[in-house]
Design an enzyme around this catalytic site. Structure first.
Site, PDB file in Angstrom:
ATOM      1  N   GLY A   1     -11.831 -13.156 -46.946  1.00  0.00           N
ATOM      2  CA  GLY A   1     -13.164 -13.607 -46.581  1.00  0.00           C
ATOM      3  C   GLY A   1     -13.147 -14.344 -45.265  1.00  0.00           C
ATOM      4  CB  CYS A   2     -15.370 -16.961 -43.902  1.00  0.00           C
ATOM      5  SG  CYS A   2     -15.472 -18.061 -42.474  1.00  0.00           S
TER       6      CYS A   2
END
Length: 244
Positions: A68-69
């Site tokens: 993810g981020c």
């Protein structure tokens, strides 16, 4: 707090979330804490890998994870003892790319973190344990929290056959435990190149601790690292940029 000008859909989602979180604070402290406590993916206490590479004096090694981020994943591993450097970047695609390009979701890249670690202090398997337990939710397919798209997929990008073997065995082991409640969606992507992200993405969690996106989605991950891995936690992060 530095806020770069970015126009992609993924950035819009992050800034929209920040605005909503900021508005929530205005509604009262109780609601703000309720929102913060439940927004980040929950940490899962898991066993260490049954198959791992032994600690050894062989010079710095690299591991690349996508979860993810990259702000939060980098922030977690910067607080892990034995990690010498953690760089946010892009991996899985065929060519170098910018943040704007990757955010369109069609480059093949995932937001990733390249970890340089001392294998005499921490094993590759222990890095995997932290990655699966606190850095992200490995059951989410092509997303993490508020961010969606293949650029936010869960992936392990091994540097060699030994890392690949340990990672695959650990995924099989964790699926058998059923501790996550759902199958692990993490992909193992061989022979992937890593490209560092822009300077403004490096050390983002440390530089922007009051950013609502960081408060809601990423600081709880660092807190979970300290709670579940107290012997591995370091209070002072190892940063990409010099504090000079």
């Amino acid at each position: 707090m530095r806020t770069p000008t970015r126009t992609s859909n993924s950035v819009f989602r992050r800034h929209a979330l920040a605005l909503m979180a900021g508005s929530a604070v205005l509604l009262g402290t109780g609601f703000a804490w309720w929102n913060t406590a439940r927004a980040a993916e929950a940490a899962v206490k898991i066993p260490p890998p049954a198959q791992d590479m032994p600690l050894a004096e062989q010079g710095p090694q690299k591991a690349v994870f996508a979860g993810g981020c990259f702000w939060g994943v980098q922030g977690v591993f910067q607080h892990v003892k034995g990690v010498q450097r953690a760089v946010s970047g892009y991996a899985g695609g065929a060519a170098p790319a910018t943040y704007e390009m990757v955010s369109r979701g069609n480059t093949g890249h995932a937001e990733s973190v390249e970890i340089t670690y001392d294998p005499a202090q921490i094993s590759y398997g222990t890095l995997l344990q932290i990655f699966f337990s606190v850095a992200h939710d490995p059951t989410q397919l092509n997303r993490q929290g508020p961010d969606t798209g293949t650029q936010y997929r869960s992936a392990i990008l091994p540097a060699n056959a030994a890392q690949s073997k340990v990672a695959q065995a650990y995924i099989t082991q964790l699926n058998a435990t059923k501790l996550f409640g759902k199958p692990i969606a993490t992909r193992i992507e061989e022979k992937a190149s890593f490209y560092p992200a822009e300077a403004y993405h490096q050390d983002y969690l440390t530089e922007n601790p009051r950013n609502p996106y960081i408060v809601i989605n990423d600081l709880p991950k660092v807190e979970n690292l300290q709670r579940l891995f107290p012997d591995r936690y370091r209070s002072e992060p190892v940063l990409v940029k010099s504090r000079g």
